[in-house]
Design an enzyme around this catalytic site. Structure first.
Site, PDB file in Angstrom:
ATOM      1  N   GLY A   1       0.837  -1.206  -0.068  1.00  0.00           N
ATOM      2  CA  GLY A   1      -0.016  -0.193  -0.203  1.00  0.00           C
ATOM      3  C   GLY A   1       0.917   1.328   0.045  1.00  0.00           C
ATOM      4  N   TYR A   2       0.286   2.150   0.387  1.00  0.00           N
ATOM      5  CA  TYR A   2       0.728   3.667   0.055  1.00  0.00           C
ATOM      6  C   TYR A   2       2.023   3.915   1.098  1.00  0.00           C
ATOM      7  CZ  TYR A   2       0.955   8.966   0.497  1.00  0.00           C
ATOM      8  OH  TYR A   2       1.552  10.231   0.760  1.00  0.00           O
TER       9      TYR A   2
ATOM     10  N   LEU B   1      -4.364 -11.189   6.430  1.00  0.00           N
ATOM     11  CA  LEU B   1      -4.043 -11.455   7.901  1.00  0.00           C
ATOM     12  C   LEU B   1      -5.120 -12.191   8.441  1.00  0.00           C
ATOM     13  CD1 LEU B   1      -2.754  -8.033   9.236  1.00  0.00           C
ATOM     14  CD2 LEU B   1      -1.308  -9.771   7.899  1.00  0.00           C
TER      15      LEU B   1
ATOM     16  N   SER C   1      -3.234   6.271  14.182  1.00  0.00           N
ATOM     17  CA  SER C   1      -3.808   7.394  13.424  1.00  0.00           C
ATOM     18  C   SER C   1      -4.163   8.456  14.344  1.00  0.00           C
ATOM     19  CB  SER C   1      -4.984   6.825  12.480  1.00  0.00           C
ATOM     20  OG  SER C   1      -5.554   8.146  12.067  1.00  0.00           O
TER      21      SER C   1
ATOM     22  N   THR D   1      -6.594   9.905  14.096  1.00  0.00           N
ATOM     23  CA  THR D   1      -7.863   9.648  14.439  1.00  0.00           C
ATOM     24  C   THR D   1      -8.590   9.115  15.624  1.00  0.00           C
ATOM     25  OG1 THR D   1     -10.223   8.750  13.058  1.00  0.00           O
ATOM     26  CG2 THR D   1      -8.202   7.292  13.678  1.00  0.00           C
TER      27      THR D   1
ATOM     28  N   TYR E   1     -14.077   3.345  11.347  1.00  0.00           N
ATOM     29  CA  TYR E   1     -12.653   3.196  10.975  1.00  0.00           C
ATOM     30  C   TYR E   1     -11.798   3.623  12.423  1.00  0.00           C
ATOM     31  CZ  TYR E   1      -7.974   4.682   9.826  1.00  0.00           C
ATOM     32  OH  TYR E   1      -6.718   4.743   9.803  1.00  0.00           O
TER      33      TYR E   1
ATOM     34  N   LYS F   1      -8.762   1.643  14.985  1.00  0.00           N
ATOM     35  CA  LYS F   1      -7.263   1.979  15.549  1.00  0.00           C
ATOM     36  C   LYS F   1      -7.432   2.092  16.956  1.00  0.00           C
ATOM     37  CE  LYS F   1      -5.906   2.161  11.542  1.00  0.00           C
ATOM     38  NZ  LYS F   1      -4.722   0.976  11.129  1.00  0.00           N
TER      39      LYS F   1
ATOM     40  N   ARG G   1      -4.979  21.035   9.041  1.00  0.00           N
ATOM     41  CA  ARG G   1      -4.276  19.820   9.273  1.00  0.00           C
ATOM     42  C   ARG G   1      -2.691  19.859   9.149  1.00  0.00           C
ATOM     43  NH1 ARG G   1      -8.973  19.606  10.214  1.00  0.00           N
ATOM     44  NH2 ARG G   1     -10.509  17.977   9.703  1.00  0.00           N
TER      45      ARG G   1
ATOM     46  N   GLY H   1     -18.369  15.653  10.769  1.00  0.00           N
ATOM     47  CA  GLY H   1     -17.222  14.947  11.610  1.00  0.00           C
ATOM     48  C   GLY H   1     -16.055  15.766  11.488  1.00  0.00           C
TER      49      GLY H   1
HETATM   50  P1  NAD Z   1      -3.422   1.685   1.991  1.00  0.00           P
HETATM   51  O1  NAD Z   1      -4.655   1.196   1.943  1.00  0.00           O
HETATM   52  O2  NAD Z   1      -2.581   2.133   0.685  1.00  0.00           O
HETATM   53  O3  NAD Z   1      -2.467   0.299   2.535  1.00  0.00           O
HETATM   54  C1  NAD Z   1      -2.958  -0.644   3.392  1.00  0.00           C
HETATM   55  C2  NAD Z   1      -2.564  -2.064   2.637  1.00  0.00           C
HETATM   56  O4  NAD Z   1      -2.902  -2.988   3.608  1.00  0.00           O
HETATM   57  C3  NAD Z   1      -3.210  -2.150   1.295  1.00  0.00           C
HETATM   58  O5  NAD Z   1      -1.979  -2.450   0.528  1.00  0.00           O
HETATM   59  C4  NAD Z   1      -4.101  -3.187   1.528  1.00  0.00           C
HETATM   60  O6  NAD Z   1      -4.183  -3.907   0.417  1.00  0.00           O
HETATM   61  C5  NAD Z   1      -3.553  -3.999   2.781  1.00  0.00           C
HETATM   62  N1  NAD Z   1      -4.647  -4.800   3.541  1.00  0.00           N
HETATM   63  C6  NAD Z   1      -5.676  -4.213   3.960  1.00  0.00           C
HETATM   64  N2  NAD Z   1      -6.308  -5.127   4.601  1.00  0.00           N
HETATM   65  C7  NAD Z   1      -5.544  -6.035   4.776  1.00  0.00           C
HETATM   66  C8  NAD Z   1      -5.548  -7.656   5.396  1.00  0.00           C
HETATM   67  N3  NAD Z   1      -6.681  -7.885   6.057  1.00  0.00           N
HETATM   68  N4  NAD Z   1      -4.649  -8.408   5.188  1.00  0.00           N
HETATM   69  C9  NAD Z   1      -3.584  -8.009   4.407  1.00  0.00           C
HETATM   70  N5  NAD Z   1      -3.374  -6.830   3.674  1.00  0.00           N
HETATM   71  C10 NAD Z   1      -4.410  -6.019   4.023  1.00  0.00           C
HETATM   72  O7  NAD Z   1      -3.157   2.597   3.172  1.00  0.00           O
HETATM   73  P2  NAD Z   1      -2.047   3.521   3.678  1.00  0.00           P
HETATM   74  O8  NAD Z   1      -2.587   4.846   3.600  1.00  0.00           O
HETATM   75  O9  NAD Z   1      -0.858   3.048   3.353  1.00  0.00           O
HETATM   76  O10 NAD Z   1      -2.318   3.315   5.182  1.00  0.00           O
HETATM   77  C11 NAD Z   1      -1.428   2.157   5.965  1.00  0.00           C
HETATM   78  C12 NAD Z   1      -1.820   2.124   7.229  1.00  0.00           C
HETATM   79  O11 NAD Z   1      -1.759   3.602   7.903  1.00  0.00           O
HETATM   80  C13 NAD Z   1      -3.614   1.825   7.602  1.00  0.00           C
HETATM   81  O12 NAD Z   1      -3.351   0.943   8.649  1.00  0.00           O
HETATM   82  C14 NAD Z   1      -3.890   3.264   7.874  1.00  0.00           C
HETATM   83  O13 NAD Z   1      -5.300   3.117   8.826  1.00  0.00           O
HETATM   84  C15 NAD Z   1      -2.925   3.875   8.522  1.00  0.00           C
HETATM   85  N6  NAD Z   1      -3.069   5.337   8.322  1.00  0.00           N
HETATM   86  C16 NAD Z   1      -3.240   5.928   7.422  1.00  0.00           C
HETATM   87  C17 NAD Z   1      -3.332   7.219   7.093  1.00  0.00           C
HETATM   88  C18 NAD Z   1      -3.615   8.127   5.753  1.00  0.00           C
HETATM   89  O14 NAD Z   1      -4.112   8.820   5.738  1.00  0.00           O
HETATM   90  N7  NAD Z   1      -3.221   7.318   4.690  1.00  0.00           N
HETATM   91  C19 NAD Z   1      -3.582   8.117   8.286  1.00  0.00           C
HETATM   92  C20 NAD Z   1      -3.391   7.349   9.511  1.00  0.00           C
HETATM   93  C21 NAD Z   1      -3.111   5.961   9.538  1.00  0.00           C
HETATM   94  C1  WQD Z   2      -8.313  17.301   4.984  1.00  0.00           C
HETATM   95  C2  WQD Z   2      -8.868  18.437   5.139  1.00  0.00           C
HETATM   96  C3  WQD Z   2     -11.395  18.456   4.985  1.00  0.00           C
HETATM   97  C4  WQD Z   2     -11.274  16.638   0.826  1.00  0.00           C
HETATM   98  C5  WQD Z   2      -8.598  11.581   7.220  1.00  0.00           C
HETATM   99  C6  WQD Z   2      -9.151  10.548   8.366  1.00  0.00           C
HETATM  100  C7  WQD Z   2      -8.015  10.166   9.418  1.00  0.00           C
HETATM  101  C8  WQD Z   2      -6.574  10.078   8.630  1.00  0.00           C
HETATM  102  C9  WQD Z   2      -6.250  10.983   7.817  1.00  0.00           C
HETATM  103  C10 WQD Z   2      -6.580   7.634   8.745  1.00  0.00           C
HETATM  104  C11 WQD Z   2     -10.168  18.539   5.880  1.00  0.00           C
HETATM  105  C12 WQD Z   2     -10.674  19.073   3.687  1.00  0.00           C
HETATM  106  C13 WQD Z   2     -10.945  17.052   2.151  1.00  0.00           C
HETATM  107  C14 WQD Z   2     -11.793  17.389   0.100  1.00  0.00           C
HETATM  108  C15 WQD Z   2     -11.937  19.228   1.402  1.00  0.00           C
HETATM  109  N1  WQD Z   2      -6.624   8.724   8.188  1.00  0.00           N
HETATM  110  N2  WQD Z   2     -11.113  18.329   2.493  1.00  0.00           N
HETATM  111  N3  WQD Z   2     -12.172  18.545   0.101  1.00  0.00           N
HETATM  112  O1  WQD Z   2     -10.119  14.390   7.545  1.00  0.00           O
HETATM  113  O2  WQD Z   2      -8.234  15.212   8.298  1.00  0.00           O
HETATM  114  O3  WQD Z   2      -8.160  13.059   8.008  1.00  0.00           O
HETATM  115  O4  WQD Z   2      -7.280  11.035   6.768  1.00  0.00           O
HETATM  116  O5  WQD Z   2      -6.211   7.275   9.713  1.00  0.00           O
HETATM  117  O6  WQD Z   2      -8.534   9.133  10.091  1.00  0.00           O
HETATM  118  O7  WQD Z   2     -10.138  11.280   8.974  1.00  0.00           O
HETATM  119  O8  WQD Z   2      -8.089  14.143   6.061  1.00  0.00           O
HETATM  120  O9  WQD Z   2      -7.560  14.557   3.857  1.00  0.00           O
HETATM  121  O10 WQD Z   2      -9.759  14.118   4.371  1.00  0.00           O
HETATM  122  O11 WQD Z   2      -9.237  16.009   4.766  1.00  0.00           O
HETATM  123  O12 WQD Z   2     -12.069  20.319   1.630  1.00  0.00           O
HETATM  124  O13 WQD Z   2     -12.443  16.784  -1.088  1.00  0.00           O
HETATM  125  O14 WQD Z   2      -9.301  18.978   3.824  1.00  0.00           O
HETATM  126  O15 WQD Z   2     -12.548  18.887   5.338  1.00  0.00           O
HETATM  127  O16 WQD Z   2     -10.200  19.894   6.378  1.00  0.00           O
HETATM  128  P1  WQD Z   2      -8.730  14.262   7.434  1.00  0.00           P
HETATM  129  P2  WQD Z   2      -8.761  14.704   4.501  1.00  0.00           P
END
Ligand code: NAD
Ligand code: WQD
Length: 361
Positions: free
Chosen positions: A10-11, A59, A124, A126, A148, A152, A230, A293
């Site tokens: 993933g990312y 997993l 996160s 979150t 979600y 976490k 943010r 939210g």
């Molecule tokens: P992503 O979706 O790009 O990566 C997650 C990866 O996990 C994917 O490749 C998916 O295929 C794999 N996956 C999901 N469920 C699975 C399972 N049951 N078994 C095996 N593989 C599985 O997301 P990301 O943005 O890289 O996020 C990675 C982690 O960070 C996640 O746990 C996410 O909750 C957390 N996180 C992300 C953000 C964000 O904004 N991107 C912010 C805070 C926390």
């Molecule tokens: C950022 C800002 C929106 C989209 C989320 C999850 C959080 C974490 C990170 C995983 C806010 C504004 C957004 C759009 C907009 N993920 N916005 N137009 O909400 O801070 O966090 O991602 O853990 O749990 O909630 O990130 O990128 O969605 O929003 O104006 O099309 O951009 O209102 O102020 P957020 P976001």
């Protein structure tokens, strides 16, 4: 160390694999493919300059996980594997509980049975919900605002309970704020399926002409310009934090929880303008109502990560936008794009019994 990276296709996981390999660690990826493309693999291998193994494993599949733990002697696990879309989690909470919480439980059991006691967990910001004050410290109150977020928080608590119960177990909970950007090569980046939920990928798709305009959710917040604030953090800084956290956890032999952010709040409009500077185009937008939210302002106090890990973010918002734009411009369709620079290297056979290499090579 030999590291199992769950969700490593993933990312954030893919960027962390690059940093792990750069720091001399051996990487094995387990990913179900629910939100990733196997096309990341040739690009990762190109960046790392060495073969990497991807095992298509969910997993929740204990048998497949056990086969991996038997085939490799892992020193530690990095656990990125989760579903992460807030809105989707409100529509399908059980799917999120099952994937994220059950997946974590099965992983923890497999680790314990295999005698692997070091875990870095993707948590996160979150878990702070709508924080009472900013910047947010790790000892701020925890709150659930959507399913979600619940996954976490529950996962952090499960891991905490296991650390209490098993004196050998150590875990690092990393609370990310808003990860954005991409590797400077433009070879790997964020590739959302369908309409992006998050701001930066949405801006990228507007900039590249895939979407007409950005909708800005509210301009009446008590912030610098009325739009939401943010803490955006470059994914390469985040990747480095994982390796720093892993190495610190092993060296100091302790569990801990840290925020990972820059400590700097950036408004939606500030990010839009920074992106316009990076891509040299205007980003059309309209102001619409607030998204339910959403908090007005959320940004980290990253002092603890600096104190414990010696880590701090290095990339500023301009660098985040520059790298996000490079990735998007080079790969307008994400991993579905074909670029001549990403030639698949030769394949390597999986050594894990019961697990198979992703078939889409
Ligand atoms: P992503 O979706 O790009 O990566 C997650 C990866 O996990 C994917 O490749 C998916 O295929 C794999 N996956 C999901 N469920 C699975 C399972 N049951 N078994 C095996 N593989 C599985 O997301 P990301 O943005 O890289 O996020 C990675 C982690 O960070 C996640 O746990 C996410 O909750 C957390 N996180 C992300 C953000 C964000 O904004 N991107 C912010 C805070 C926390
Ligand atoms: C950022 C800002 C929106 C989209 C989320 C999850 C959080 C974490 C990170 C995983 C806010 C504004 C957004 C759009 C907009 N993920 N916005 N137009 O909400 O801070 O966090 O991602 O853990 O749990 O909630 O990130 O990128 O969605 O929003 O104006 O099309 O951009 O209102 O102020 P957020 P976001």
């Amino acid at each position: 160390m030999r590291i199992l990276v769950c969700g490593g296709a993933g990312y954030i996981g893919s960027h962390t694999c690059v940093t792990l390999a750069e720091r001399g660690h051996q990487v094995v990826i387990a990913d179900s493919g629910v939100n990733s493309s196997p096309r990341v693999m040739p690009r990762l291998q190109r960046l790392v300059g060495a073969p990497l193994s991807l095992h298509r494993v969910d997993l929740r599949d204990r048998t497949a996980l056990d086969a991996l733990f038997t085939a490799y002697r892992f020193d530690a696990v990095l656990h990125f594997a989760a579903l992460k879309a807030v809105g989707d989690s409100c529509r399908r909470p059980l799917e999120y509980f099952d994937n994220n919480i059950s997946g974590t439980i099965v992983l923890l059991r497999a680790m314990q049975d295999a005698g692997v006691h070091r875990l870095v967990f993707s948590s996160s910001a979150t878990v702070y919900g709508e924080p009472a004050q900013v910047p947010v410290r790790e000892d701020a109150g925890l709150q659930v605002t959507n399913p979600y977020g619940r996954t976490k928080l529950v996962a952090e608590q499960l891991i905490g309970d296991l650390c209490q119960a098993d004196p050998a177990f150590r875990a690092a909970n990393l609370r990310y704020f808003n990860p954005v950007g991409a590797h400077a090569s433009g070879l790997i980046g964020e590739d959302p399926a369908g309409e992006p939920n998050n701001l930066m990928p949405y801006i990228c798709q507007v900039a590249v002409g895939q979407r007409e305009r950005l909708r800005i959710f509210g301009d009446d917040y008590p912030t610098i310009d009325g739009t939401g604030v943010r803490d955006y953090i470059h994914v390469v800084d985040l990747a480095r934090a994982h390796v720093d956290a892993l190495e610190y956890m092993v060296r100091a032999d302790r569990s801990f929880t840290v925020n990972l952010g820059t400590g700097r709040g950036v408004s939606v409009l500030e990010l839009v303008h920074a992106f316009e500077r990076a891509c040299g185009r205007r980003i059309p937008y309209e102001i619409v109502g607030r998204r339910p939210g959403d908090a007005a302002a959320v940004y980290a106090d990253p002092t603890l990560a600096q104190q414990l890990l010696g880590w701090q973010a290095e990339h500023d918002v301009d660098a985040m936008c520059r790298d996000a734009w490079r990735w998007q411009a080079m790969n307008p369709q994400g991993y579905r794009s074909t670029t001549r620079r990403a030639t698949p290297p030769r394949l390597r056979r999986s050594r894990a019994v019961g697990a198979r290499l992703a078939d889409a090579y």
